[in-house]
Design a protein around this motif. Structure first.
Motif, short mmCIF file in Angstrom:
data_model
loop_
_atom_site.label_atom_id
_atom_site.label_comp_id
_atom_site.label_asym_id
_atom_site.label_seq_id
_atom_site.Cartn_x
_atom_site.Cartn_y
_atom_site.Cartn_z
N UNK A 52 0.83 -1.21 0.00
CA UNK A 52 0.00 0.00 0.00
C UNK A 52 0.86 1.25 0.00
N UNK A 53 0.45 2.23 -0.78
CA UNK A 53 1.14 3.51 -0.76
C UNK A 53 2.39 3.55 -1.61
N UNK A 54 2.70 2.47 -2.30
CA UNK A 54 3.91 2.44 -3.13
C UNK A 54 3.48 2.22 -4.58
N UNK A 55 4.10 2.98 -5.49
CA UNK A 55 3.76 2.83 -6.91
C UNK A 55 4.67 1.80 -7.58
N UNK A 56 5.95 1.86 -7.27
CA UNK A 56 6.92 1.06 -7.98
C UNK A 56 7.78 0.26 -7.03
N UNK A 76 14.82 -6.76 -3.17
CA UNK A 76 13.66 -6.15 -3.82
C UNK A 76 12.82 -5.45 -2.75
N UNK A 77 12.48 -4.20 -3.03
CA UNK A 77 11.77 -3.37 -2.04
C UNK A 77 10.40 -2.98 -2.57
N UNK A 78 9.45 -2.84 -1.66
CA UNK A 78 8.15 -2.31 -2.04
C UNK A 78 7.11 -3.34 -2.43
N UNK A 79 7.46 -4.62 -2.35
CA UNK A 79 6.47 -5.65 -2.67
C UNK A 79 5.56 -5.89 -1.46
N UNK A 80 4.37 -6.36 -1.72
CA UNK A 80 3.39 -6.58 -0.64
C UNK A 80 3.82 -7.71 0.29
N UNK A 81 4.61 -8.63 -0.22
CA UNK A 81 5.15 -9.72 0.59
C UNK A 81 6.59 -9.96 0.16
N UNK A 82 7.39 -10.67 1.00
CA UNK A 82 8.81 -10.82 0.66
C UNK A 82 9.07 -11.65 -0.59
N UNK A 83 9.46 -10.93 -1.65
CA UNK A 83 9.82 -11.53 -2.92
C UNK A 83 11.24 -11.07 -3.22
N UNK A 84 12.12 -11.98 -3.59
CA UNK A 84 13.43 -11.54 -4.04
C UNK A 84 13.82 -12.27 -5.31
N UNK A 132 6.31 -4.79 6.17
CA UNK A 132 5.45 -3.63 6.01
C UNK A 132 5.46 -2.63 7.15
N UNK A 133 6.64 -2.33 7.64
CA UNK A 133 6.77 -1.17 8.52
C UNK A 133 6.50 0.05 7.63
N UNK A 134 5.83 1.07 8.20
CA UNK A 134 5.53 2.23 7.35
C UNK A 134 6.80 2.91 6.82
N UNK A 135 6.68 3.53 5.66
CA UNK A 135 7.84 4.21 5.04
C UNK A 135 8.27 5.40 5.89
#
Ligand code: ACO
Length: 359
Positions: A173-177, A322-330, A356-359
């Motif tokens: 949430x809150x991330x575009x890319x 990899x950063x910004x994914x909804x769950x841990x994907x690398x 998902x700690x807030x940005x």
């Protein structure tokens, strides 16, 4: 045989040989050791879609033996067992799922995919076909919570490897890319490079996202980010599309994250030399210590910079994170080493512990 005073390991054990070479570089291992012990405190289930591969199986055995993760291996059971036998690997404690033998599960997952993508041109029939691909099957396992982390990319190019995860998991949430970061371990300390893997030509707005994600990721590695937004110009010394984009990204990021130690646009040597900053740009917040986090204008410069350092710079690189994914994907770098896979697994597990700690 001995050569110039250093014992040579037998060539059959080339992974150990490579590790030995790297440790001779004398790079700082503390950062990864901390992550590994945190991973051990609460291991998670990691799905490896490319498990019919020696390096993945070796890494799976290591992370299992070290108590870092509980591996889930996707692939042809006979092939996996054969590779394990040939290489004396013990896969006790690793779950093997031969997806082509499990039609019921594939159909169940095809329904999940269909629900997610029916308005993106995917039919149920197409979904069933895609579930024969392990990257899709694994991504649905992560989505449904049957796995906690997902690691792929060893055998296919990055773009093709990341796509199933972008389609099925998507961004938080809150991330575009989503974006990728590399940690460059060097005698001078750890440095963080971003985006080195995903966005080919990000806009200023997308760069703001990338800056926020990167700052959080750097803190994840117990380091306070000092961020330089890079260009081929220093603080307006050149005008042009690229310096302007980086200048604008800096301004927007300062507004969105007022507490960050961040400045730009600047050249890479300026960013890394507090002396140069103090002499010519004493007004910069980075003048005191220089930067440890570099934000690149696009994939070309970011990707090339870290690869040059990796090959000739006397640095060990860890990533891509990899950063910004909804769950841990690398997504691994094509041809990653066993050590890279173990490192990324430890990072993914800690990621899953604190997601998902807030940005
Ligand atoms: N973050 C989040 N989601 C994204 C991103 C992103 N950066 N890029 C695309 N997506 C999403 C899209 O929104 C779309 O979602 P939707 O289908 O739900 O609407 C989906 O992913 C597919 O989008 P497309 O536009 O079809 O995909 P695209 O052609 O943009 O491909 C990709 C995306 C594969 C990431 C592409 O940008 C790419 O190839 N990037 C470069 C990868 C690469 O080559 N890296 C260098 C090597 S890496 C290394 O050396 C380790």
């Amino acid at each position: 045989a001995m050569e110039s005073g250093s014992a040579r390991l037998p060539i059959t054990d080339w992974h150990a040989y490579e590790d030995e070479l790297r440790s001779r570089l004398g790079v700082n291992q503390k950062l990864m050791n901390r992550i590994t012990s945190r991973a051990r405190s609460a291991p998670k289930r990691v799905v490896y879609p490319e498990a019919d591969n020696y390096k993945i199986l070796k890494a799976a055995q290591i992370v299992h033996d070290e108590g870092i993760a509980v591996p889930i291996l996707l692939g042809n059971r006979e092939k996996i067992e054969q590779i394990a036998r040939q290489n004396s690997l013990d896969l006790e404690g690793c779950e093997i799922i031969d997806i082509l033998q499990d039609e019921a599960k594939r159909n169940e997952y095809a329904e999940v995919l269909f629900r997610k993508r029916q308005r993106k041109g995917i039919t149920l029939y197409e979904g069933k076909r895609l579930m024969r691909e392990r990257n899709y099957f694994g991504a649905v396992m992560l989505d449904t919570g049957e796995a906690d982390c997902y690691i792929t990319g060893l055998t296919k190019d990055y773009g093709r490897s990341i796509l199933p995860a972008l389609q099925i998991i998507g961004v938080e949430d809150g991330v575009q890319r989503a974006a990728g970061m590399y940690i460059v371990l060097h005698k001078k300390g750890p440095f963080f490079f971003s985006d080195t893997t995903v966005n080919i030509d990000p806009t200023a707005e997308q760069l703001v996202d990338i800056i926020g994600l990167t700052a959080r990721a750097v803190r994840f590695f117990d380091t306070e980010p000092r961020i330089a937004v890079l260009s081929y110009s220093n603080f307006g010394s050149n005008v042009g599309e690229l310096p302007d984009k980086m200048r604008r990204a800096t301004e927007l990021a300062k507004r969105r994250f007022p507490d960050l130690i961040l400045d730009g646009e600047m050249q890479a040597n300026t960013a890394l030399s507090p002396q140069l900053l103090r002499e010519h740009y004493p007004f910069s917040v980075l003048a005191e210590k220089g930067a440890n986090t570099l934000i690149f204008p696009g994939l070309t410069s970011g990707n090339i910079a870290y690869k040059v350092l990796q090959e000739i710079g006397g640095a060990e690189v860890i990533g891509p994170v990899l950063m910004g994914m909804r769950k841990p994907v690398h997504i691994l770098q094509l041809g990653a080493t066993v050590r890279d896979i173990v490192n990324m697994t430890a990072i993914a597990v800690v990621d899953a512990q604190t997601y998902n700690q807030p940005l």
